[in-house]
Design a protein around this motif. Structure first.
Motif, PDB file in Angstrom:
ATOM      1  N   ASN A   5       0.841  -1.199   0.000  1.00 16.96           N
ATOM      2  CA  ASN A   5       0.000   0.000   0.000  1.00 16.96           C
ATOM      3  C   ASN A   5       0.882   1.257   0.000  1.00 16.96           C
ATOM      4  O   ASN A   5       2.113   1.159   0.045  1.00 16.96           O
ATOM      5  CB  ASN A   5      -0.991  -0.014   1.175  1.00 16.96           C
ATOM      6  N   LEU A   6       0.221   2.419  -0.090  1.00 17.33           N
ATOM      7  CA  LEU A   6       0.995   3.657  -0.234  1.00 17.33           C
ATOM      8  C   LEU A   6       1.877   3.923   0.978  1.00 17.33           C
ATOM      9  O   LEU A   6       3.038   4.337   0.839  1.00 17.33           O
ATOM     10  CB  LEU A   6       0.039   4.849  -0.469  1.00 17.33           C
ATOM     11  N   GLN A  10       5.844   4.452   0.798  1.00  9.58           N
ATOM     12  CA  GLN A  10       6.506   5.686   1.240  1.00  9.58           C
ATOM     13  C   GLN A  10       7.574   5.394   2.300  1.00  9.58           C
ATOM     14  O   GLN A  10       8.617   6.056   2.335  1.00  9.58           O
ATOM     15  CB  GLN A  10       5.474   6.693   1.753  1.00  9.58           C
ATOM     16  N   ILE A  13      10.549   4.086   0.365  1.00 12.30           N
ATOM     17  CA  ILE A  13      11.267   5.180  -0.299  1.00 12.30           C
ATOM     18  C   ILE A  13      12.058   5.997   0.706  1.00 12.30           C
ATOM     19  O   ILE A  13      13.210   6.372   0.460  1.00 12.30           O
ATOM     20  CB  ILE A  13      10.270   6.053  -1.100  1.00 12.30           C
ATOM     21  N   ASP A  33       3.490  -1.813  -7.323  1.00  6.57           N
ATOM     22  CA  ASP A  33       2.691  -2.776  -6.560  1.00  6.57           C
ATOM     23  C   ASP A  33       2.724  -4.152  -7.232  1.00  6.57           C
ATOM     24  O   ASP A  33       3.496  -4.376  -8.177  1.00  6.57           O
ATOM     25  CB  ASP A  33       1.258  -2.262  -6.386  1.00  6.57           C
ATOM     26  N   ASN A  37       2.393  -1.599 -11.237  1.00  2.01           N
ATOM     27  CA  ASN A  37       2.038  -0.197 -11.471  1.00  2.01           C
ATOM     28  C   ASN A  37       2.641   0.696 -10.386  1.00  2.01           C
ATOM     29  O   ASN A  37       2.617   0.327  -9.198  1.00  2.01           O
ATOM     30  CB  ASN A  37       0.510  -0.040 -11.473  1.00  2.01           C
ATOM     31  N   LEU A  38       3.115   1.851 -10.758  1.00  4.72           N
ATOM     32  CA  LEU A  38       3.796   2.749  -9.824  1.00  4.72           C
ATOM     33  C   LEU A  38       2.891   3.113  -8.639  1.00  4.72           C
ATOM     34  O   LEU A  38       1.725   3.467  -8.817  1.00  4.72           O
ATOM     35  CB  LEU A  38       4.205   4.037 -10.567  1.00  4.72           C
ATOM     36  N   VAL A  39       3.452   3.019  -7.425  1.00  2.00           N
ATOM     37  CA  VAL A  39       2.738   3.450  -6.210  1.00  2.00           C
ATOM     38  C   VAL A  39       3.341   4.743  -5.668  1.00  2.00           C
ATOM     39  O   VAL A  39       2.624   5.652  -5.261  1.00  2.00           O
ATOM     40  CB  VAL A  39       2.791   2.367  -5.114  1.00  2.00           C
ATOM     41  N   ALA A  40       4.662   4.805  -5.645  1.00  3.13           N
ATOM     42  CA  ALA A  40       5.312   6.019  -5.130  1.00  3.13           C
ATOM     43  C   ALA A  40       6.671   6.166  -5.789  1.00  3.13           C
ATOM     44  O   ALA A  40       7.288   5.184  -6.212  1.00  3.13           O
ATOM     45  CB  ALA A  40       5.459   5.952  -3.620  1.00  3.13           C
ATOM     46  N   PHE A  41       7.113   7.437  -5.863  1.00  7.31           N
ATOM     47  CA  PHE A  41       8.370   7.748  -6.536  1.00  7.31           C
ATOM     48  C   PHE A  41       8.987   8.982  -5.893  1.00  7.31           C
ATOM     49  O   PHE A  41       8.269   9.884  -5.451  1.00  7.31           O
ATOM     50  CB  PHE A  41       8.112   8.032  -8.026  1.00  7.31           C
ATOM     51  N   ALA A  42      10.327   9.020  -5.848  1.00  7.03           N
ATOM     52  CA  ALA A  42      11.029  10.225  -5.386  1.00  7.03           C
ATOM     53  C   ALA A  42      12.340  10.366  -6.153  1.00  7.03           C
ATOM     54  O   ALA A  42      13.082   9.401  -6.324  1.00  7.03           O
ATOM     55  CB  ALA A  42      11.305  10.151  -3.891  1.00  7.03           C
ATOM     56  N   LEU A  52      15.498   8.657 -13.827  1.00 10.45           N
ATOM     57  CA  LEU A  52      14.069   8.662 -13.502  1.00 10.45           C
ATOM     58  C   LEU A  52      13.394   7.469 -14.193  1.00 10.45           C
ATOM     59  O   LEU A  52      12.820   6.603 -13.528  1.00 10.45           O
ATOM     60  CB  LEU A  52      13.490   9.995 -14.004  1.00 10.45           C
ATOM     61  N   ASP A  53      13.486   7.446 -15.489  1.00  7.59           N
ATOM     62  CA  ASP A  53      12.845   6.376 -16.266  1.00  7.59           C
ATOM     63  C   ASP A  53      13.461   5.014 -15.926  1.00  7.59           C
ATOM     64  O   ASP A  53      12.747   4.011 -15.843  1.00  7.59           O
ATOM     65  CB  ASP A  53      13.003   6.671 -17.758  1.00  7.59           C
ATOM     66  N   ILE A  56      12.085   3.485 -12.628  1.00  5.20           N
ATOM     67  CA  ILE A  56      10.728   2.931 -12.795  1.00  5.20           C
ATOM     68  C   ILE A  56      10.798   1.629 -13.600  1.00  5.20           C
ATOM     69  O   ILE A  56      10.156   0.635 -13.252  1.00  5.20           O
ATOM     70  CB  ILE A  56       9.797   3.963 -13.478  1.00  5.20           C
ATOM     71  N   LYS A  57      11.600   1.609 -14.663  1.00  4.22           N
ATOM     72  CA  LYS A  57      11.723   0.392 -15.469  1.00  4.22           C
ATOM     73  C   LYS A  57      12.358  -0.742 -14.656  1.00  4.22           C
ATOM     74  O   LYS A  57      12.013  -1.909 -14.843  1.00  4.22           O
ATOM     75  CB  LYS A  57      12.539   0.674 -16.731  1.00  4.22           C
TER      76      LYS A  57
END
Lengths: 133, 133, 133, 133
Positions: A5-6, A10, A13, A33, A37-42, A52-53, A56-57
């Motif tokens: 979950n978020l 967090q 992160i 998740d 699919n993205l849940v959180a990013f910093a 950045l990319d 996520i990849k």
């Protein structure tokens, strides 16, 4: 299926960010998740824009195949059984820095870290992963 | 963060164009700002069409990772730690010809050059870079 | 086929930039050749980032169909004969700001301008076009 | 150009998340910097998966044109002056929920929110924006 979950994302992160700060590195940190699919990013101040990319990849790649990204890279070299797999799924990243996230035996997501050497990326991803456990 | 302006970008492109002319080569020359967004571009008469996209990708790649593009290519070979990084960010170019642009210690953009051998591409990019300093 | 050269493209961009300055607007200005490939580009300081891609797409669109972009937009409305044409060619822009460039009766390229109202974009594109004649 | 940092972006996301919780809605919240690159992101538990991409595109769109996304949507309707602009920049979102972030008069980034009605998306984006001021 269970999924991160978020709040957990967090915390992961934040743990990764603190580890990066201790190590003196600037990272992009992504958490996906169970559905990849993205849940959180910093993105830490001054971290490479191109990471950045990649972060996520890496997270997506680790969940797509339920293994650390570096394991896939070992198989995707020229002559390897998965040569060229990076062309799938809109682009994979198969060097270290992506790790599945588990609760017990179940994979609930993945973390991807990018911004320094792949060894440091992996170390920070591990620090994030441990925050879940 | 500071960023290059149009006048500076045009001076950089003109210096790179003059250097190309001296060397008898035909180049595509791109300059991006600190956010990795294109500021100015020039394709010399008769330059390879396929080098248009490569020059822009070299400039972006150099800013994405704040280093000359050839440095990344040294790490992205088969067996290297960044093998396959070219699959990120909508396509990277990791051979020489892209160089970050600095004012003092701060990176304010990048130049990318493509149209001849990678050695010549890099030489022209350096000539452009020096016009800023 | 005749095609615009770099010197002409840079004169066109400079004329468009001066017109923009007179009008107090900040523009992205792109010039493509007879093959619809970018020859020169300039983003004025403070111009909208999102207009970068739009200016290039306007120039390409104008050359793809050898007419001002706004003419196509008149036909691509709901119920119009070209409804949805924007989905082709990696994305077209069909509102004003793109104009073919001619030498005599021959089309040798196109200019695309984006950064303000479509009326102002078109006015600046015309100023650029006139620099060729 | 000044740009938002990670700490500010996280405060903005937290303010937007709290507002969403008060309103009983589940949002995807994205913050980009002055270069329109993602700085921080959060997807609330149970938020629509399809809104992930929309929230990021809203933030980018707001920074690309330095205005609330809904303003663009008012101009991009059939017959409007910007009809079809959504085809640029790899896909824009032009309904409400994206807002530029300012420090004084300078735009330093943007927030994008997606997950409920566009009115609620905009309200949550405003709550995030106010956390910066």
């Amino acid at each position: 299926m269970s999924s991160i979950n978020l709040q957990q994302a967090q915390q992961i992160i934040e743990a990764a960010r603190q580890k990066s700060q201790e190590m003196g590195v600037k990272m992009n940190i992504a958490v996906v998740d169970a559905g990849a699919n993205l849940v959180a990013f910093a993105r830490m101040d001054g971290a490479w824009l191109g990471s950045l990319d990649i972060s996520i990849k890496k997270a997506k790649t680790a969940r797509f195949f339920d293994m650390p990204t570096g394991n896939i890279g070992g198989l995707s070299q020229p002559g390897g059984s998965l040569f060229g797999i990076e062309h799938s799924n809109g682009g994979l990243i198969t060097f270290p820095g992506g790790i599945p996230l588990k609760q017990g035996d179940e994979i609930v997501g993945a973390i991807g870290v990018s911004g320094d050497s792949v060894e440091n990326d992996h170390t920070v991803a591990e620090a994030g992963m441990k925050a879940l456990q």
